[in-house]
Motif scaffolding. Structure first.
Motif, short mmCIF file in Angstrom:
data_model
loop_
_atom_site.label_atom_id
_atom_site.label_comp_id
_atom_site.label_asym_id
_atom_site.label_seq_id
_atom_site.Cartn_x
_atom_site.Cartn_y
_atom_site.Cartn_z
N ALA A 40 0.82 -1.21 0.00
CA ALA A 40 0.00 0.00 0.00
C ALA A 40 0.86 1.26 0.00
N GLY A 41 2.15 1.11 -0.11
CA GLY A 41 3.04 2.26 -0.16
C GLY A 41 3.41 2.84 1.18
N VAL A 42 3.18 2.09 2.25
CA VAL A 42 3.55 2.55 3.59
C VAL A 42 5.00 2.15 3.85
N PRO A 43 5.85 3.08 4.27
CA PRO A 43 7.27 2.74 4.47
C PRO A 43 7.47 1.75 5.61
N THR A 44 8.17 0.67 5.32
CA THR A 44 8.50 -0.34 6.32
C THR A 44 9.96 -0.74 6.13
N PRO A 45 10.62 -1.24 7.16
CA PRO A 45 12.01 -1.68 7.00
C PRO A 45 12.07 -3.02 6.26
N GLU A 46 13.01 -3.14 5.32
CA GLU A 46 13.13 -4.42 4.64
C GLU A 46 13.65 -5.48 5.59
N GLY A 47 13.29 -6.71 5.35
CA GLY A 47 13.73 -7.80 6.21
C GLY A 47 13.06 -9.09 5.78
N ARG A 48 13.38 -10.17 6.49
CA ARG A 48 12.77 -11.46 6.18
C ARG A 48 12.80 -12.36 7.42
N THR A 49 12.00 -13.42 7.37
CA THR A 49 12.04 -14.41 8.44
C THR A 49 13.25 -15.30 8.25
N LEU A 66 -1.70 6.13 18.43
CA LEU A 66 -2.99 5.47 18.60
C LEU A 66 -3.96 5.95 17.52
N VAL A 67 -4.50 5.00 16.77
CA VAL A 67 -5.47 5.30 15.72
C VAL A 67 -6.84 4.83 16.18
N VAL A 68 -7.83 5.70 16.12
CA VAL A 68 -9.21 5.36 16.45
C VAL A 68 -10.08 5.83 15.30
N GLY A 69 -10.71 4.87 14.61
CA GLY A 69 -11.62 5.23 13.53
C GLY A 69 -10.98 6.07 12.45
N ASN A 70 -9.82 5.66 11.96
CA ASN A 70 -9.14 6.32 10.86
C ASN A 70 -8.59 7.70 11.23
N ALA A 101 0.53 11.31 10.25
CA ALA A 101 -0.79 10.86 10.70
C ALA A 101 -1.53 10.14 9.58
N HIS A 102 -1.41 10.64 8.35
CA HIS A 102 -2.06 9.99 7.21
C HIS A 102 -1.50 8.59 6.98
N ALA A 140 -2.67 6.23 9.86
CA ALA A 140 -4.07 5.84 9.72
C ALA A 140 -4.25 4.85 8.57
N LEU A 141 -3.50 5.05 7.50
CA LEU A 141 -3.55 4.12 6.37
C LEU A 141 -3.09 2.73 6.80
N ALA A 142 -2.05 2.67 7.61
CA ALA A 142 -1.54 1.38 8.09
C ALA A 142 -2.62 0.62 8.86
#
Length: 730
Positions: free
Chosen positions: A236-245, A314-318, A412-413, A416-418
């Motif tokens: 979804a285009g949300v930045p996350t750190p690369e990695g693997r199990t 903390l996200v509540v209702g988007n 914040a955007h 909330a997307l996450a």
């Protein structure tokens, strides 16, 4: 005074009034005590008592008592008051000092010398009863002056806090419940834990800490799988750190080399930060971290280390409603104490740290993560750092410093997307960033976890910064402003005729195709089904009705004994009916031996009528007529006497009334006839303990108050058939 040393206070009995009652709108504990010969020793006759009491509990100065001003209660003590009254205030104050909400109290004569009723607000019976017993013991110490009252007070507060932690709602759940209660949204605790129902019947929502009945099992499962969560967020285009199990220590080192050092090693499905190791550079560190992480989860994840501080949003209702930042934890060497000793002296001595849910920061212990951090600095817990040597103890955790006002709109955007991507309406989003006031991409920051059921304490009691109203945000999400969160409840009380009236009202409601719950002396019914009763208690059966998600309207019968001994099962109602009062049917065994006392018991039904509701009252009963002024809602009278002064005055004010004749019942708005209904022979000729025509009038009044159409009321009158086994007196 030596003559006081053998005096005592005996607790004769107690009962928990679980809903609105003759004393209070809220649950209360009613305790019957016998003060014995202390009846001869009001507080002003006990030498030094006032000084000992005010020194032991100086916060009693805030109790206003009958004077209505600070210091009012202590003034009563100085002038002279009795142990029952003092016990009331001690119980309240000891609970307050232990962090247990309360404030309401009364002390009343128990009907014979030395016997008193003491009433205090009590959400949890066991907690308040224990507080009362502690208060009794402390009061006797203060009266006899034979012990260290201050030390006793401190032990009492500690014991009450421990008991409250075991039995009361946790702070995260409690903040949501308190926010709902402030909006007059009723609640029912469904378990000894934190499962709570907000609202009644079909309008209810359920919470379990910060999870709701809309928290998807799929979304929760996704959030527990950190690798799957990262994959969905990345898509979804949300930045996350690369990695693997990884599957072994060697595989962990290989993954770290592929990703690029430093890395983070953590369990794929762990929680609360257990088994998480950050900023790892060497093969030895990574393999050691793997050995710990694999024991905290089913698999281990290796991912790129993000430079910056840990944050929880903390996200509540988007919508992001709160944010907290973590800080690293250090000690400073003094050349004398070991690392373990310095942790206790410099870190764990902070009053914000503790093991209870009320503490925003946890105590620091030497676990595997701390041992690894120390090893990287060539130290152990037994090492003695040199003077002014800085030693890093924890590089993550301690997320309890409010930064809500600093969050960048783009951050914040993304957060909330996450939450939406995972599918959670309430989520705790963990991210690592150097500056939360800047976009994530500009600082190579990333979201590292999405958590279901997030803890709220860090936002309620941050270690620094202002508390955030997260309970209000969640309550408003569950019940948006303007949303009608109540089902109509019809409460029926009186000495007789209750059951037939309840059955009539339920019959009228069924004709509107609403799913009605009916709780009476005769049985428990959901819709047209008869439900097996598991208790003879009116309160328990009414509560079962209100817990049923299918119920759209509830009709609940309450006899006087239930009102006296249990209270009402609901906080407020749309329609409250009072049929009759027999002033001779008192409860002397419960110290209700006068008419005005009985009046205070029965009035409870009228007290809880909503401002938008209606009290349906018998105008032919002078005691019931007095209750009209207590109704916050409309008053509707029913009567057999059209010339009654009560009816005449009511009609002059354009009030609604139901007039009962020999063959007809007339519904009037002011002096205008709105509907005339023939009384069917099945009702007119019924063998009831109370006048059958008046029963029908009261039921019609309830239907009219519920805005049931007149044609439906007429059809209901024609088709109603009563039960054949109504208990005598019901």
């Amino acid at each position: 005074m030596p003559q006081l040393l053998d005096k005592t206070i005996e607790i004769l009995s107690h009962r928990h009034l679980r809903g609105p009652n003759m004393w209070s709108y809220n649950p209360a504990l009613e305790v019957l005590i016998d003060i014995g010969d202390l009846e001869d020793y009001p507080s002003d006759l006990i030498p030094g008592f006032y000084d000992r009491l005010s020194k032991c509990l100086p916060s009693l100065h805030d109790h206003r008592c009958s004077y209505g001003e600070p210091g009012g209660f202590l003034k009563r003590v100085e002038e002279g008051t009795w142990p029952g009254h003092i016990l009331e205030h001690l119980t309240i104050e000891l609970q307050n000092l232990a962090g247990i909400a309360g404030g309401f109290g009364r002390a009343r004569d128990g009907g014979r010398r030395g016997v008193y009723k003491v009433i205090v607000s009590a959400t949890e019976e066991a907690v308040t009863l224990q507080a009362f017993q502690f208060a009794r013991d402390l009061l006797l110490t203060l009266i006899k002056d034979n012990g260290d009252a201050i030390a006793q007070r401190e032990q009492i507060i500690e014991d009450l806090r421990d008991l409250s932690d075991d039995l009361c709602l946790g702070p995260s759940t409690a903040c949501i419940v308190n926010a709902a209660t402030a909006r007059e949204i009723p609640y029912i605790r469904l378990s000894s834990g934190n499962l709570v129902q907000l609202g009644y019947g079909s309008k209810q929502r359920r919470i379990w800490t910060a999870e709701t009945d809309q928290t998807s099992a799929i979304a929760e499962t996704i959030s527990r799988d950190k690798d799957l969560t990262k994959s969905l967020l990345a898509s979804a285009g949300v930045p996350t750190p690369e990695g693997r199990t990884v599957t072994s220590p060697d595989d962990a080192w290989e993954a770290a080399q592929d990703i690029g050092l430093p890395v983070v090693v953590k369990p794929i499905d762990g929680n609360h930060g257990r088994g998480v190791f950050i900023n790892l550079y060497t093969q030895q560190e990574i393999e050691a971290a793997y050995a710990v992480a694999i024991n905290e989860g089913s698999e281990v994840l290796v991912e790129r280390h993000i430079i910056g501080d840990e944050h929880r949003l903390l996200v509540v209702g988007n919508k992001v409603v709160a944010a907290a930042k973590g800080e690293t934890v250090w000690i400073t060497g003094d050349g004398k104490h070991t690392v373990l000793e310095l942790i206790q002296i410099q870190i764990n001595s902070d009053p914000r740290r503790g093991t209870t849910e009320e503490c925003p920061l946890n105590p620091v212990r030497i676990d595997s993560a701390v041992e690894l951090e120390l090893a990287r600095q060539k130290l152990t817990g037994d090492s003695i750092p040199s003077v002014d040597q800085k030693v890093l103890i924890q590089s993550n955790g301690n997320v309890a410093f409010d930064v809500t006002d600093l969050v960048h709109p783009e951050v914040a955007h993304q957060v909330a997307l996450a939450a939406r991507v995972v599918g959670l309406e309430i989520a705790g989003i963990d991210l690592v960033a150097q500056d939360i006031s800047k976009p994530l991409e500009s600082q190579n920051a990333a979201i590292v976890e999405v958590n279901a059921g997030p803890g709220l304490l860090m936002h309620l009691k941050p270690a620094s910064g202002k508390p955030q109203p997260v309970g209000e945000e969640i309550a408003n999400h569950l019940f948006p402003p303007g949303y009608d969160f109540r089902i109509p409840i019809v409460g029926i009380s009186g000495n007789s005729g209750r059951t037939i009236v309840a059955e009539m009202v339920a019959h009228f409601i069924r004709l509107t195709n609403a799913h009605v719950g009916l709780s009476t002396s005769n049985g428990l019914y959901f819709g047209s089904r008869t439900i097996k009763q598991t208790s003879s208690s009116h309160w328990d059966n009414a509560r079962r009705t209100l817990q049923n998600r299918a119920i759209e309207v509830a009709v609940i019968e309450n006899d006087n004994a239930s009102l006296l001994l249990e209270g009402l099962a609901y906080d407020q109602c749309q329609v409250g009916i009072v049929l009759n009062i027999d002033p001779l049917k008192l409860f002397p065994e419960h110290y209700i031996s006068e008419e005005d006392q009985l009046f205070n018991v029965v009035r409870t039904q009228v007290d809880v009528v909503l401002p938008t509701g209606t009290s349906v009252l018998n105008a032919d009963d002078s005691m019931i007529v007095k209750m009209a002024e207590l109704s916050k809602g409309e008053v509707m009278y029913f009567s057999q006497d059209p010339a009654s002064p009560v009816i005449t005055a009511h009609q002059e004010k354009d009030g609604r009334s139901i007039i009962v004749g020999l063959s007809f019942i007339t519904l009037k708005q002011g002096k205008l006839d709105k509907l005339v209904i023939p009384i069917p022979p099945t009702v007119r000729d019924a063998s009831l303990d109370w006048v059958s025509n008046l029963s029908l009038a009261a039921a019609i009044g309830a239907a009219w108050a519920l805005d049931i159409p007149f044609n439906v009321i007429e059809a209901g009158v024609e088709t109603f058939v009563s039960s054949s086994n109504i208990p005598a007196g019901a």
